[in-house]
Design a protein around this motif. Sequence first.
Motif, PDB file in Angstrom:
ATOM      1  N   THR A 186      -8.489   3.667   8.115  1.00  0.00           N
ATOM      2  CA  THR A 186      -9.299   4.841   8.454  1.00  0.00           C
ATOM      3  C   THR A 186      -8.808   6.022   7.625  1.00  0.00           C
ATOM      4  OG1 THR A 186      -7.883   5.686  10.251  1.00  0.00           O
ATOM      5  CG2 THR A 186      -9.534   4.006  10.818  1.00  0.00           C
ATOM      6  N   PRO A 187      -9.704   6.919   7.214  1.00  0.00           N
ATOM      7  CA  PRO A 187      -9.274   8.049   6.385  1.00  0.00           C
ATOM      8  C   PRO A 187      -8.276   8.944   7.093  1.00  0.00           C
ATOM      9  CG  PRO A 187     -11.569   8.302   7.088  1.00  0.00           C
ATOM     10  CD  PRO A 187     -11.165   6.911   7.421  1.00  0.00           C
ATOM     11  N   GLN A 188      -8.418   9.122   8.405  1.00  0.00           N
ATOM     12  CA  GLN A 188      -7.483   9.968   9.147  1.00  0.00           C
ATOM     13  C   GLN A 188      -6.078   9.375   9.102  1.00  0.00           C
ATOM     14  OE1 GLN A 188     -10.396   8.797  10.422  1.00  0.00           O
ATOM     15  NE2 GLN A 188     -11.608  10.676  10.205  1.00  0.00           N
ATOM     16  N   MET A 223       1.357  10.742  -8.503  1.00  0.00           N
ATOM     17  CA  MET A 223       0.046  10.408  -7.941  1.00  0.00           C
ATOM     18  C   MET A 223      -0.976  10.324  -9.066  1.00  0.00           C
ATOM     19  SD  MET A 223       0.064  13.029  -4.652  1.00  0.00           S
ATOM     20  CE  MET A 223      -1.286  12.261  -3.785  1.00  0.00           C
ATOM     21  N   GLU A 224      -1.916   9.388  -8.928  1.00  0.00           N
ATOM     22  CA  GLU A 224      -3.058   9.357  -9.841  1.00  0.00           C
ATOM     23  C   GLU A 224      -4.284   8.851  -9.084  1.00  0.00           C
ATOM     24  OE1 GLU A 224      -3.139   6.372 -13.067  1.00  0.00           O
ATOM     25  OE2 GLU A 224      -1.143   5.776 -12.355  1.00  0.00           O
ATOM     26  N   PHE A 225      -5.419   9.520  -9.354  1.00  0.00           N
ATOM     27  CA  PHE A 225      -6.670   9.194  -8.678  1.00  0.00           C
ATOM     28  C   PHE A 225      -7.833   9.411  -9.633  1.00  0.00           C
ATOM     29  CE2 PHE A 225      -3.977   9.912  -5.010  1.00  0.00           C
ATOM     30  CZ  PHE A 225      -4.420   8.941  -4.111  1.00  0.00           C
ATOM     31  N   TYR A 226      -8.917   8.709  -9.342  1.00  0.00           N
ATOM     32  CA  TYR A 226     -10.158   8.931 -10.063  1.00  0.00           C
ATOM     33  C   TYR A 226     -10.839  10.205  -9.559  1.00  0.00           C
ATOM     34  CZ  TYR A 226     -14.980   8.236 -11.611  1.00  0.00           C
ATOM     35  OH  TYR A 226     -16.219   8.424 -12.157  1.00  0.00           O
ATOM     36  N   ASN A 271      -7.191  18.775   1.785  1.00  0.00           N
ATOM     37  CA  ASN A 271      -6.509  20.051   1.591  1.00  0.00           C
ATOM     38  C   ASN A 271      -5.116  20.023   2.214  1.00  0.00           C
ATOM     39  OD1 ASN A 271      -8.853  20.872   0.379  1.00  0.00           O
ATOM     40  ND2 ASN A 271      -9.535  22.182   2.057  1.00  0.00           N
ATOM     41  N   GLY A 272      -4.960  19.230   3.261  1.00  0.00           N
ATOM     42  CA  GLY A 272      -3.640  19.061   3.858  1.00  0.00           C
ATOM     43  C   GLY A 272      -2.669  18.404   2.901  1.00  0.00           C
ATOM     44  N   VAL A 273      -3.173  17.458   2.088  1.00  0.00           N
ATOM     45  CA  VAL A 273      -2.329  16.818   1.075  1.00  0.00           C
ATOM     46  C   VAL A 273      -1.896  17.842   0.025  1.00  0.00           C
ATOM     47  CG1 VAL A 273      -2.244  15.051  -0.722  1.00  0.00           C
ATOM     48  CG2 VAL A 273      -3.399  14.564   1.442  1.00  0.00           C
ATOM     49  N   VAL A 318       8.466   4.606  -1.532  1.00  0.00           N
ATOM     50  CA  VAL A 318       7.215   4.344  -0.823  1.00  0.00           C
ATOM     51  C   VAL A 318       6.074   4.452  -1.825  1.00  0.00           C
ATOM     52  CG1 VAL A 318       5.637   5.104   0.996  1.00  0.00           C
ATOM     53  CG2 VAL A 318       8.104   5.293   1.341  1.00  0.00           C
ATOM     54  N   ALA A 319       5.100   3.565  -1.711  1.00  0.00           N
ATOM     55  CA  ALA A 319       3.936   3.620  -2.605  1.00  0.00           C
ATOM     56  C   ALA A 319       2.667   3.324  -1.812  1.00  0.00           C
ATOM     57  CB  ALA A 319       4.080   2.626  -3.759  1.00  0.00           C
ATOM     58  N   TYR A 320       1.561   3.801  -2.359  1.00  0.00           N
ATOM     59  CA  TYR A 320       0.235   3.512  -1.825  1.00  0.00           C
ATOM     60  C   TYR A 320      -0.670   3.090  -2.977  1.00  0.00           C
ATOM     61  CZ  TYR A 320       1.400   6.356   2.352  1.00  0.00           C
ATOM     62  OH  TYR A 320       1.975   6.883   3.492  1.00  0.00           O
ATOM     63  N   THR A 321      -1.563   2.172  -2.682  1.00  0.00           N
ATOM     64  CA  THR A 321      -2.683   1.899  -3.578  1.00  0.00           C
ATOM     65  C   THR A 321      -3.809   1.307  -2.747  1.00  0.00           C
ATOM     66  OG1 THR A 321      -3.339   0.961  -5.716  1.00  0.00           O
ATOM     67  CG2 THR A 321      -2.049  -0.465  -4.267  1.00  0.00           C
ATOM     68  N   GLY A 322      -4.987   1.252  -3.317  1.00  0.00           N
ATOM     69  CA  GLY A 322      -6.146   0.748  -2.597  1.00  0.00           C
ATOM     70  C   GLY A 322      -7.417   1.338  -3.156  1.00  0.00           C
ATOM     71  N   SER A 323      -8.447   1.415  -2.332  1.00  0.00           N
ATOM     72  CA  SER A 323      -9.756   1.814  -2.832  1.00  0.00           C
ATOM     73  C   SER A 323     -10.066   3.289  -2.646  1.00  0.00           C
ATOM     74  CB  SER A 323     -10.847   0.999  -2.120  1.00  0.00           C
ATOM     75  OG  SER A 323     -10.893   1.320  -0.732  1.00  0.00           O
ATOM     76  N   MET A 324      -9.301   4.000  -1.806  1.00  0.00           N
ATOM     77  CA  MET A 324      -9.682   5.352  -1.413  1.00  0.00           C
ATOM     78  C   MET A 324      -9.242   6.397  -2.423  1.00  0.00           C
ATOM     79  SD  MET A 324      -9.112   7.210   2.239  1.00  0.00           S
ATOM     80  CE  MET A 324      -8.774   8.953   2.327  1.00  0.00           C
ATOM     81  N   ASN A 325     -10.171   7.240  -2.839  1.00  0.00           N
ATOM     82  CA  ASN A 325      -9.838   8.407  -3.637  1.00  0.00           C
ATOM     83  C   ASN A 325      -9.198   9.451  -2.734  1.00  0.00           C
ATOM     84  OD1 ASN A 325     -11.042   7.901  -6.443  1.00  0.00           O
ATOM     85  ND2 ASN A 325     -12.773   7.434  -5.112  1.00  0.00           N
ATOM     86  N   LEU A 326      -8.653  10.519  -3.333  1.00  0.00           N
ATOM     87  CA  LEU A 326      -8.037  11.559  -2.522  1.00  0.00           C
ATOM     88  C   LEU A 326      -9.148  12.475  -2.005  1.00  0.00           C
ATOM     89  CD1 LEU A 326      -6.251  13.959  -1.558  1.00  0.00           C
ATOM     90  CD2 LEU A 326      -5.069  11.781  -1.779  1.00  0.00           C
TER      91      LEU A 326
END
Length: 484
Positions: A126-128, A147-150, A159-161, A234-242
């Motif tokens: 979930t995005p939350q 960090m890198e995003f499309y 905005n919290g990020v 710690v790392a994250y990856t997946g389908s969600m853009n920021l």
Amino acid sequence: MEGFYQALTLIGIGLYWMLVAGVTIRVVIKRRSVSVSLAWLMIIYILPIIGVIFYFLFGELNLGKKRAERAQAMFIPYKTWFLKLLDCNAHLPEKTPTHITHIDDLCTNRMGIPALCGNTLSLQDTPQKILKSIIDDIELAQHFIRMEFYIWNEGGQANGVVSALIRASQRGVRCQILLDAAGSGKFFSSSWCQMMENAGVEVVQALKVKPIRMFLRRLDLRQHRKIIVIDDAVAYTGSMNLVDPEYFKQDAGVGMWVDVMVRITGPTVNVLSAIHCWDWEVETGERSFPTAPECHIEQDNLLHPIQVVPSGPGMPENLIHQVLNISISRALKSVTITTPYFVPSEELLQTLRTTAQRGVKVELIIPKNNDSIMVGWASKAFYAELLSAGVVIHEFTGGLLHTKSVVIDEQYCLIGTVNLDVRSLWLNFEVTLVVDDAEFTKQLYWLQQTYMEQSTVVDETRWRERSLLHRFLERVFYLFSPIL
């Protein structure tokens, strides 16, 4: 005077013929699939002049001279860094389950990246949950954040990020943010981006193209990876853009975007960190290898072997495409796929059909409504072949299903940034994880089942009765499918 204009016309026709003939020869001699070449020839002949311009802009895999030279010079040093992972006791091919041994061999031989054990994984759906988890980890950062995003879009928890990054930078954490110049174009002109830069956060545009140089690099090559690395821990990856889906493309008429991210700890974090370092160097010229992973994995923690599979210009071509084909073709019981954009290569299409025809249950979950009209129609052009082969197609009605996942035999899975379209498989910078862990795979499969519950199954009989206009639009956009 009339003779002058006749001569000028003949010269113009001659020059145009030479231009089209030259581009035609260039299209033909390039090594690529016949369908791609035919699609470009059709565009060049149907759209005089404009077709030629389109080909120069989008027709060839041209990263640009400076970036291409950097990528070539970087390959051996990075492969050397990756190969050192073979000596890490997290790399245990003799104890790694046989499900991904063939993928481990392929990636080790082509890119130098082995599969590593000793990871912990958390599937966030979930995005939350995703954005809160990212903010919490940023607040604990002590040394650096990569960090890198499309797409980075302001609004809501996104905005919290930004606020968390600003606080991290102010307490001395180095923050390196790499965003695609096209996907995040609006964000670069926003006040939030300005506040980050004022606070010392390094924000770099990836693959930026100036109008004067637009013919020197292919415009639609995009940085499509989604990676977060914090302190190489710690790392994250997946389908969600920021983005916060509640504040993103609300007027597109497709509903909220539905995504997943994977939170990772363990040796695989360092591999994802290295992928970010690669992309950062391609764009800026600055080299900074990540720290080496912890190589003292306890024997009772030999869990979650993960193979990181990157692809994109400058890296071994078609690597993710190869991994997908190998995984699907070796399935014994089932293959379940989710993707927002389905425009497969001819090879991948045949692999799906053949796998279904030998009795494997193949299920495809794609959004019923797509934010790309062309891709939506092109996807439907493949339905008839897939349905006749026994593939079950689910059209998701709960929003724009953006999750990119493949579950094989409910034993292992692929999850990351890769759409099943030509753009992701051959052009963009992408990354996917091959996870050989039954428990994590089961969680992802259950999530796929919830997607199916929010979908309608395409009935083959009814599909055959679709209108002539429907069939015509499918075929028109199908002709362009190799270059979508």
